[in-house]
Design a protein around this motif. Structure first.
Motif, PDB file in Angstrom:
ATOM      1  N   LEU A  50       0.840  -1.203   0.000  1.00 37.52           N
ATOM      2  CA  LEU A  50       0.000   0.000   0.000  1.00 37.52           C
ATOM      3  C   LEU A  50       0.871   1.248   0.000  1.00 37.52           C
ATOM      4  O   LEU A  50       0.617   2.206  -0.748  1.00 37.52           O
ATOM      5  CB  LEU A  50      -0.920  -0.012   1.213  1.00 37.52           C
ATOM      6  N   PHE A  51       1.906   1.250   0.837  1.00 36.15           N
ATOM      7  CA  PHE A  51       2.836   2.374   0.928  1.00 36.15           C
ATOM      8  C   PHE A  51       3.497   2.645  -0.419  1.00 36.15           C
ATOM      9  O   PHE A  51       3.547   3.780  -0.903  1.00 36.15           O
ATOM     10  CB  PHE A  51       3.878   2.064   1.998  1.00 36.15           C
ATOM     11  N   ALA A  52       4.000   1.575  -1.054  1.00 34.29           N
ATOM     12  CA  ALA A  52       4.647   1.724  -2.356  1.00 34.29           C
ATOM     13  C   ALA A  52       3.640   2.151  -3.424  1.00 34.29           C
ATOM     14  O   ALA A  52       3.948   2.983  -4.288  1.00 34.29           O
ATOM     15  CB  ALA A  52       5.315   0.410  -2.761  1.00 34.29           C
ATOM     16  N   GLY A  53       2.431   1.594  -3.368  1.00 32.07           N
ATOM     17  CA  GLY A  53       1.416   1.940  -4.351  1.00 32.07           C
ATOM     18  C   GLY A  53       1.054   3.414  -4.307  1.00 32.07           C
ATOM     19  O   GLY A  53       0.955   4.084  -5.353  1.00 32.07           O
ATOM     20  N   VAL A  54       0.853   3.951  -3.102  1.00 29.99           N
ATOM     21  CA  VAL A  54       0.539   5.373  -2.962  1.00 29.99           C
ATOM     22  C   VAL A  54       1.702   6.221  -3.462  1.00 29.99           C
ATOM     23  O   VAL A  54       1.503   7.223  -4.152  1.00 29.99           O
ATOM     24  CB  VAL A  54       0.214   5.708  -1.487  1.00 29.99           C
ATOM     25  N   ARG A  55       2.899   5.812  -3.111  1.00 34.48           N
ATOM     26  CA  ARG A  55       4.097   6.548  -3.542  1.00 34.48           C
ATOM     27  C   ARG A  55       4.180   6.628  -5.056  1.00 34.48           C
ATOM     28  O   ARG A  55       4.372   7.718  -5.625  1.00 34.48           O
ATOM     29  CB  ARG A  55       5.334   5.847  -2.974  1.00 34.48           C
ATOM     30  N   PHE A  56       4.033   5.500  -5.742  1.00 34.54           N
ATOM     31  CA  PHE A  56       4.167   5.504  -7.198  1.00 34.54           C
ATOM     32  C   PHE A  56       2.976   6.153  -7.886  1.00 34.54           C
ATOM     33  O   PHE A  56       3.134   6.775  -8.941  1.00 34.54           O
ATOM     34  CB  PHE A  56       4.381   4.075  -7.701  1.00 34.54           C
ATOM     35  N   PHE A  57       1.776   6.008  -7.308  1.00 33.30           N
ATOM     36  CA  PHE A  57       0.610   6.693  -7.871  1.00 33.30           C
ATOM     37  C   PHE A  57       0.831   8.201  -7.852  1.00 33.30           C
ATOM     38  O   PHE A  57       0.562   8.892  -8.848  1.00 33.30           O
ATOM     39  CB  PHE A  57      -0.647   6.320  -7.079  1.00 33.30           C
ATOM     40  N   LEU A  58       1.321   8.725  -6.720  1.00 31.77           N
ATOM     41  CA  LEU A  58       1.608  10.155  -6.625  1.00 31.77           C
ATOM     42  C   LEU A  58       2.717  10.563  -7.596  1.00 31.77           C
ATOM     43  O   LEU A  58       2.669  11.664  -8.166  1.00 31.77           O
ATOM     44  CB  LEU A  58       2.004  10.515  -5.196  1.00 31.77           C
ATOM     45  N   SER A  59       3.689   9.672  -7.807  1.00 35.49           N
ATOM     46  CA  SER A  59       4.750   9.959  -8.783  1.00 35.49           C
ATOM     47  C   SER A  59       4.153  10.128 -10.178  1.00 35.49           C
ATOM     48  O   SER A  59       4.545  11.030 -10.935  1.00 35.49           O
ATOM     49  CB  SER A  59       5.775   8.818  -8.807  1.00 35.49           C
ATOM     50  N   GLY A  60       3.209   9.257 -10.523  1.00 28.46           N
ATOM     51  CA  GLY A  60       2.541   9.366 -11.813  1.00 28.46           C
ATOM     52  C   GLY A  60       1.766  10.654 -11.944  1.00 28.46           C
ATOM     53  O   GLY A  60       1.773  11.300 -13.006  1.00 28.46           O
ATOM     54  N   VAL A  61       1.077  11.054 -10.872  1.00 23.77           N
ATOM     55  CA  VAL A  61       0.326  12.317 -10.872  1.00 23.77           C
ATOM     56  C   VAL A  61       1.275  13.491 -11.108  1.00 23.77           C
ATOM     57  O   VAL A  61       0.973  14.401 -11.888  1.00 23.77           O
ATOM     58  CB  VAL A  61      -0.435  12.492  -9.545  1.00 23.77           C
TER      59      VAL A  61
END
Length: 311
Positions: A50-61
């Protein structure tokens, strides 16, 4: 296009590649600090996902937002979105899923060493796919020296145990393979689209997949405050910058000449961990590792002129 691009200049390539490795290396202590700020146990695989997913999702944004501000087209056709989704599945969701499961069943030393096998996978895959990226004895020796550098920086006084398992080292090798496959697949996609936009969609879609999987498995944040938010923002920004720059380098250069720099990530990780986590960095093994990786990079990136002209 490749020949006229400034991203084929060797000095610029080395500088950018090392910057990417520095940023990824800085993520090592930052992620460790983040686990404490978010109250995530290192063995809680679902929460790590979950931590990594949020991190990479925000990177994409971040990347797609920047692309929109600079007037780059970010809207994609359904077919292209499917390709970008596959890239996100391979390079982000799939890679980190296997990585975190493997991490939970292995040691940090063996994970760091096993992860560096991505260099060999990238060189081998490129050898069979690209005429200008052939495997040579010099390149193989350079990769081997880089790998030995990773081994050296992880050597402890007690040595490394030779026990391996599918869920541990096996899954880390799969993660390394997915990283390499994703890099080669992304190189193909970036041929007719902006590398930053491609990376933004890859991180956004892959991060969403990873985060949703973490939620489905019961992942959660035990705490969340201003410091945690700032750290998460830093991790998202560094991932956006590093992955985007790495994609640009892969777009304009042979895969093998870029993949060797992966061996520098553990070196930066150890040095930065020493600075931020109070660990010792002035040890012989670190100096030996730095020398081996540096020579390995030099051997791979200084191919004979004929090889460079074909790239």
């Amino acid at each position: 296009m490749t020949r006229s691009s400034p991203f084929t200049d060797r000095r610029l390539v080395v500088a950018i590649a090392l910057l990417c490795c520095f940023l990824w290396g800085s993520a090592v202590p930052a992620v460790k600090i983040g686990y404490g700020l978010f109250a995530i146990a290192p063995s809680d695989t679902a929460s790590l996902m979950l931590f990594a997913g949020v991190r990479f999702f925000l990177s994409g944004v971040i990347l797609l937002g920047w692309s929109a501000l600079t007037r780059k087209p970010i809207v994609q056709t359904p077919r292209r979105l499917g390709q970008l989704g596959l890239l996100g599945l391979i390079s982000t969701a799939g890679q980190y899923l296997f990585y975190y499961i493997g991490l939970a069943h292995s040691t940090g030393v063996k994970v760091s060493i096993t992860t560096s096998t991505s260099t060999f996978f990238s060189v081998l895959i490129a050898h069979f796919l690209y005429r200008d990226d052939k495997l040579t004895p010099r390149r193989m020796l350079g990769c081997l020296l880089g790998f030995l550098g990773v081994v050296a920086v992880n050597l402890a006084a007690t040595g490394i145990d030779l026990h391996v398992s599918l869920l541990g080292e096996g899954f880390i090798v799969i993660a390394a393979l997915l990283f390499s496959v994703g890099g080669v697949y992304g190189k193909g996609l970036s041929a007719d689209m902006d590398a930053g936009v491609m990376t933004g969609w890859q991180l956004l879609l892959g991060g969403a997949m990873l985060g949703l999987a973490g939620l489905a498995l019961g992942g959660r944040f035990g705490a969340f405050g201003l410091e945690a938010a700032l750290l998460l923002g830093y991790l998202a920004a560094l991932s956006a910058a590093a992955f985007a720059l790495w994609s640009v380098l892969l777009k304009h250069n042979p895969v093998g000449s870029i993949a060797i720099f992966n061996c520098a990530i553990p070196i930066f990780g150890v040095l930065l961990a020493g600075l931020f986590l109070g660990e010792s960095i002035f040890e012989w093994k670190n100096l030996v590792a730095l020398l081996l990786v540096s020579v390995g990079i030099w051997m791979v990136t200084t191919q004979q002129p004929a090889a460079r002209r074909t790239s």
